[in-house]
Structures are given as structure tokens and as C-alpha cells.
Design an enzyme around this catalytic site. Structure first.
Site, PDB file in Angstrom:
ATOM      1  CG  ASP A  11     -51.243  36.472  29.338  1.00 12.01           C
ATOM      2  OD1 ASP A  11     -51.571  37.590  29.756  1.00 12.01           O
ATOM      3  OD2 ASP A  11     -50.224  35.871  29.748  1.00 12.01           O
ATOM      4  CG  ASN A  15     -45.672  39.522  35.499  1.00 13.51           C
ATOM      5  OD1 ASN A  15     -45.916  39.409  36.698  1.00 13.51           O
ATOM      6  ND2 ASN A  15     -45.158  40.614  34.984  1.00 13.51           N
ATOM      7  CB  SER A 104     -38.702  49.149  26.330  1.00 17.68           C
ATOM      8  OG  SER A 104     -38.207  49.849  27.446  1.00 17.68           O
ATOM      9  CE1 TYR A 128     -37.008  46.229  29.401  1.00 17.51           C
ATOM     10  CE2 TYR A 128     -38.134  44.175  28.880  1.00 17.51           C
ATOM     11  CZ  TYR A 128     -38.077  45.556  28.855  1.00 17.51           C
ATOM     12  OH  TYR A 128     -39.106  46.265  28.281  1.00 17.51           O
ATOM     13  CE  LYS A 132     -39.545  44.571  25.520  1.00 15.90           C
ATOM     14  NZ  LYS A 132     -40.816  44.032  24.993  1.00 15.90           N
ATOM     15  CG  PHE A 156     -40.417  57.133  27.008  1.00 18.90           C
ATOM     16  CD1 PHE A 156     -40.603  56.855  25.665  1.00 18.90           C
ATOM     17  CD2 PHE A 156     -39.220  57.700  27.416  1.00 18.90           C
ATOM     18  CE1 PHE A 156     -39.619  57.178  24.720  1.00 18.90           C
ATOM     19  CE2 PHE A 156     -38.230  58.035  26.475  1.00 18.90           C
ATOM     20  CZ  PHE A 156     -38.429  57.768  25.138  1.00 18.90           C
ATOM     21  CG  ASN A 177     -41.943  49.150  36.964  1.00 19.23           C
ATOM     22  OD1 ASN A 177     -42.511  48.206  36.464  1.00 19.23           O
ATOM     23  ND2 ASN A 177     -40.759  49.568  36.541  1.00 19.23           N
ATOM     24  NE  ARG A 272     -34.039  51.132  39.938  1.00 17.62           N
ATOM     25  CZ  ARG A 272     -35.304  51.044  39.520  1.00 17.62           C
ATOM     26  NH1 ARG A 272     -36.165  50.217  40.107  1.00 17.62           N
ATOM     27  NH2 ARG A 272     -35.728  51.796  38.516  1.00 17.62           N
TER      28      ARG A 272
HETATM   29  C1  WQD Z   1     -38.921  55.089  37.840  1.00 17.16           C
HETATM   30  C2  WQD Z   1     -38.175  56.040  38.742  1.00 17.16           C
HETATM   31  C3  WQD Z   1     -36.411  54.971  39.959  1.00 17.16           C
HETATM   32  C4  WQD Z   1     -38.973  52.394  42.397  1.00 17.16           C
HETATM   33  C5  WQD Z   1     -38.204  50.639  33.965  1.00 17.16           C
HETATM   34  C6  WQD Z   1     -37.537  49.864  32.882  1.00 17.16           C
HETATM   35  C7  WQD Z   1     -38.105  50.242  31.542  1.00 17.16           C
HETATM   36  C8  WQD Z   1     -39.611  50.134  31.570  1.00 17.16           C
HETATM   37  C9  WQD Z   1     -40.202  50.938  32.694  1.00 17.16           C
HETATM   38  C10 WQD Z   1     -40.094  48.032  30.584  1.00 17.16           C
HETATM   39  C11 WQD Z   1     -36.666  55.796  38.718  1.00 17.16           C
HETATM   40  C12 WQD Z   1     -37.483  55.491  40.906  1.00 17.16           C
HETATM   41  C13 WQD Z   1     -38.514  53.319  41.471  1.00 17.16           C
HETATM   42  C14 WQD Z   1     -38.821  52.662  43.781  1.00 17.16           C
HETATM   43  C15 WQD Z   1     -37.781  54.762  43.241  1.00 17.16           C
HETATM   44  N1  WQD Z   1     -40.006  48.787  31.673  1.00 17.16           N
HETATM   45  N2  WQD Z   1     -37.939  54.484  41.879  1.00 17.16           N
HETATM   46  N3  WQD Z   1     -38.221  53.849  44.150  1.00 17.16           N
HETATM   47  O1  WQD Z   1     -36.470  52.334  35.867  1.00 17.16           O
HETATM   48  O2  WQD Z   1     -37.542  54.306  34.648  1.00 17.16           O
HETATM   49  O3  WQD Z   1     -37.905  51.993  33.803  1.00 17.16           O
HETATM   50  O4  WQD Z   1     -39.602  50.469  33.919  1.00 17.16           O
HETATM   51  O5  WQD Z   1     -40.053  48.386  29.443  1.00 17.16           O
HETATM   52  O6  WQD Z   1     -37.573  49.351  30.593  1.00 17.16           O
HETATM   53  O7  WQD Z   1     -36.172  50.218  32.873  1.00 17.16           O
HETATM   54  O8  WQD Z   1     -38.982  52.688  35.911  1.00 17.16           O
HETATM   55  O9  WQD Z   1     -40.656  52.620  37.702  1.00 17.16           O
HETATM   56  O10 WQD Z   1     -38.506  51.271  37.983  1.00 17.16           O
HETATM   57  O11 WQD Z   1     -38.449  53.773  38.134  1.00 17.16           O
HETATM   58  O12 WQD Z   1     -37.241  55.823  43.601  1.00 17.16           O
HETATM   59  O13 WQD Z   1     -39.204  51.845  44.675  1.00 17.16           O
HETATM   60  O14 WQD Z   1     -38.585  55.814  40.085  1.00 17.16           O
HETATM   61  O15 WQD Z   1     -35.121  55.196  40.494  1.00 17.16           O
HETATM   62  O16 WQD Z   1     -36.017  57.056  38.852  1.00 17.16           O
HETATM   63  P1  WQD Z   1     -37.612  52.893  35.105  1.00 17.16           P
HETATM   64  P2  WQD Z   1     -39.186  52.511  37.481  1.00 17.16           P
END
Ligand code: WQD
Length: 318
Positions: A11, A15, A104, A128, A132, A156, A177, A272
Site C-alpha cells: 500500500d 489514502n 464498482s 474515476y 474502472k 455497490f 461519501n 449533486r
Molecule cells: C450516497 C448517497 C448522495 C454525501 C460513490 C461512487 C461509487 C462508489 C461509492 C467507488 C447519494 C447522498 C452523499 C452527502 C448526501 N465509490 N449523499 N450527502 O455517490 O452512491 O457512490 O461512492 O467505487 O463509485 O460513485 O455514494 O456515499 O457519495 O452517496 O446526500 O454528504 O448519499 O447524493 O444519493 P455514491 P455516496
């Protein structure tokens, strides 16, 4: 390790924090060999294989923030593809033929189809996701030569932590996230959660995602390794790692408040860019072929996350 494997960690810690390593040894009750270097370095990666006599590789080494990838696309293509090239070269040089790859659900692109089966075409709307999609294609083409066998695991939304609370998610800076953001609000490091969009065509108007506990995700990797070792005729195959169910942002907030006993103040703001209203897996293939399915509940994900965050309010020591 619990399944009898003897992992070696490599690693760059770009991050992650090296202070996780002694905690892993505490949890496993044994020493774990680890090496800190950039896996784009073909010679260092190859040297590791020369000493290691590995049976298989699980390749997680990748940058993974969707938003950040649009700000620094070159770093994402260089890192995510470069590590894969170096690992494949080292595997080729040292006769390692089995690879499990961290892919992903992002590879499904902008499709509105749910639940999402593995047969869907792949594409992306961000660098990103393209890394993938491209890595999956590279791995398919290399597997087609017969030199390696590849499992493509499409995650997921991984969340949670092992029940011990000794290790967990600790993103640098402001979390992109949902779950790490919620847990930092609950522990008092962030003031409130911004809910991105309250006008989706979902039961409560907030977006649905397929959250999967990281312990279930880990079990999926063990199952994939097992499958490849007993199906040597399979060159490459993709499997969704999800629960098959969608949970909304507000449902997750409520579950976290119930699981932690803390309040999570939030405000609903605009959507977003790039987000979809509903993303969740068709998880039937992994169950049918790998004999694997997710077993932990949303409540487990929240209580396990909170146990980690409450015990480590600032994350890992520097
Ligand atoms: C989840 C839900 C946001 C933050 C991403 C990547 C995906 C994977 C997982 C790598 C969404 C909502 C989020 C916040 C919010 N990563 N949210 N307020 O976007 O589904 O997936 O992470 O593989 O590739 O795309 O995950 O956790 O960012 O968002 O309302 O402060 O929570 O809009 O609906 P996402 P997320």
C-alpha cells in the site's frame, strides 16, 4: 486470514494510514507482512512477487473519489491504470495466475434500470468510472490470452466496520461519501449533513443506494478466490457485490440515529451533479455462482460504523 489465507499487504498509504497495520495484527493475532511503496513501480512490485511466491492477487489499489477524479483526471488514469499494468507485469513475470479486482457499480454509468444485472453495458460520466471501465477491459483482454484468471467484483456502496471497532473508514479531508459524513456529524466533527436532493421519484424523495457492509464485501472476495480456484476453465467473470435492496439517504440517517443514539442534523439541498435517483444491485448471480450473499443489515452497518467512530473520533493516529 480467517479463511486460512496468508495475505501480504502492499500500500502506498496515499489514502490510508500505516497506523492501521498494528491494529490488523492485533485483530488477527499474528504478524502481517506489509510493504509501503507506489504500486506503479514495476520493479518494486516485481521484487515483491519474486520474494513472495503468491498464489493470487486482490487488487484494491486505486483512487476512488468521483468528484476528485474530474479535478485531477491525469492522476486518476495514471494511478489506477498504472498500478494495474505493474501488477499484471509482475504476475506475468512470476507465474501468478489469479486476480480478484475491485471494480464498482459505477461502471453501469447513467442507466436508470434497477436492479442492475451484470449484463448491462459499461460506460461512465466521470474519469474515476472510466478508469474502472478501462481496467475491466484490460483485464478481460489479458485473461483472454489464458495467462491469468480474473474475478471482477462490482462493489455497490461499501460501508461499516468490523464489530471490534478497531479499524474503520477514515477518509482524508471532507468525506465525499454519505456514511463517513454522517458518522462525523454524529461524533461532532461536522455540524450537519447536506442531503443532496429531496425531489427524486423515491418513497421519501431522497436517493436510493445499495449499501453493503464491508464484512460482507470481504466475504465476497474470499468466495471469489474460492470460485476461481475450483473453476479454472473460467477466464474472467464479473459479479455484483450488493444486497439487492435500495435504502434512501433519510432512511440511513434515521437508522444511524437509532444505532448510535446521536442526532444527525441535516438540511435538504439541491441534487449533486451526476447522481442517480436509484442504484441497487441484482445480486442473484453472486449467490447462484459464488454461494455468497450479503447478510448484515442497515442497522449492523450503522452500529458497527458508530462503534469505530465513537472509539476513534479523529480516525487513525497520524
Ligand atoms: C450516497 C448517497 C448522495 C454525501 C460513490 C461512487 C461509487 C462508489 C461509492 C467507488 C447519494 C447522498 C452523499 C452527502 C448526501 N465509490 N449523499 N450527502 O455517490 O452512491 O457512490 O461512492 O467505487 O463509485 O460513485 O455514494 O456515499 O457519495 O452517496 O446526500 O454528504 O448519499 O447524493 O444519493 P455514491 P455516496
Amino acid at each position: 486470514m480467517a479463511a486460512g489465507h496468508e495475505p501480504v499487504i502492499a500500500d502506498s498509504h496515499v489514502n490510508s494510514r500505516a497506523s492501521v497495520l498494528p491494529r490488523l495484527e492485533e485483530l488477527s493475532g499474528t504478524r502481517i507482512e506489509s510493504h509501503a511503496f507506489d504500486l506503479r513501480d514495476v520493479d518494486k512490485t516485481s521484487a515483491l512477487f519474486a520474494d513472495g511466491h503468491f498464489d493470487a492477487v486482490i487488487h484494491f489499489a486505486g483512487l476512488k473519489a468521483v468528484g476528485e477524479s474530474s479535478e485531477m483526471p491525469l492522476e486518476y488514469y495514471d494511478n489506477n491504470l498504472g498500478t494495474t499494468f505493474a501488477i499484471l507485469r509482475a504476475m506475468e513475470r512470476h507465474g501468478v495466475r489469479t486476480l480478484v479486482f475491485s471494480s464498482s457499480a459505477t461502471v453501469y454509468g447513467e442507466t436508470e434500470r434497477v436492479p442492475m444485472p451484470e449484463e448491462l453495458p459499461t460506460s461512465s460520466t466521470n474519469p474515476y468510472g472510466w478508469t474502472k471501465v478501462m481496467q475491466e477491459q484490460i483485464l478481460r483482454d489479458v485473461a483472454a490470452t489464458g495467462s491469468v484468471q480474473v474475478a471482477l467484483l462490482r462493489y455497490f456502496n461499501p460501508v461499516g466496520a468490523p464489530p471490534s471497532g478497531r479499524i474503520g473508514e477514515d477518509p482524508r479531508g471532507i468525506p465525499n461519501n454519505l456514511m463517513p459524513f454522517i458518522s462525523r456529524v454524529a461524533v461532532g466533527r461536522r455540524e450537519r449533513l447536506q442531503v443532496f436532493g429531496g425531489d427524486y421519484p423515491t418513497p421519501d424523495g431522497t436517493a436510493l443506494r445499495d449499501y453493503i457492509h464491508v464484512e460482507d464485501l470481504a466475504a465476497g472476495h474470499v468466495a471469489a478466490l474460492q470460485y476461481l480456484s475450483t473453476h479454472r476453465d473460467v477466464q474472467v467473470r464479473e459479479w455484483n457485490l450488493g444486497t439487492g435492496h435500495g435504502t434512501s439517504v433519510l432512511e440511513m440517517v434515521a437508522a444511524f440515529e437509532a444505532g448510535s443514539g446521536q442526532t444527525v442534523p441535516y438540511e435538504i439541498v439541491g441534487r449533486r451533479a451526476g447522481d442517480l435517483g436509484a442504484v441497487y444491485a441484482d445480486a442473484t448471480r453472486a449467490e447462484a455462482e459464488l454461494g455468497w450473499r450479503a447478510t448484515r443489515t442497515i442497522e449492523d452497518m450503522c452500529t458497527d460504523t458508530w462503534r469505530w467512530q465513537e472509539a476513534n473520533p479523529q480516525g487513525y493516529p497520524a
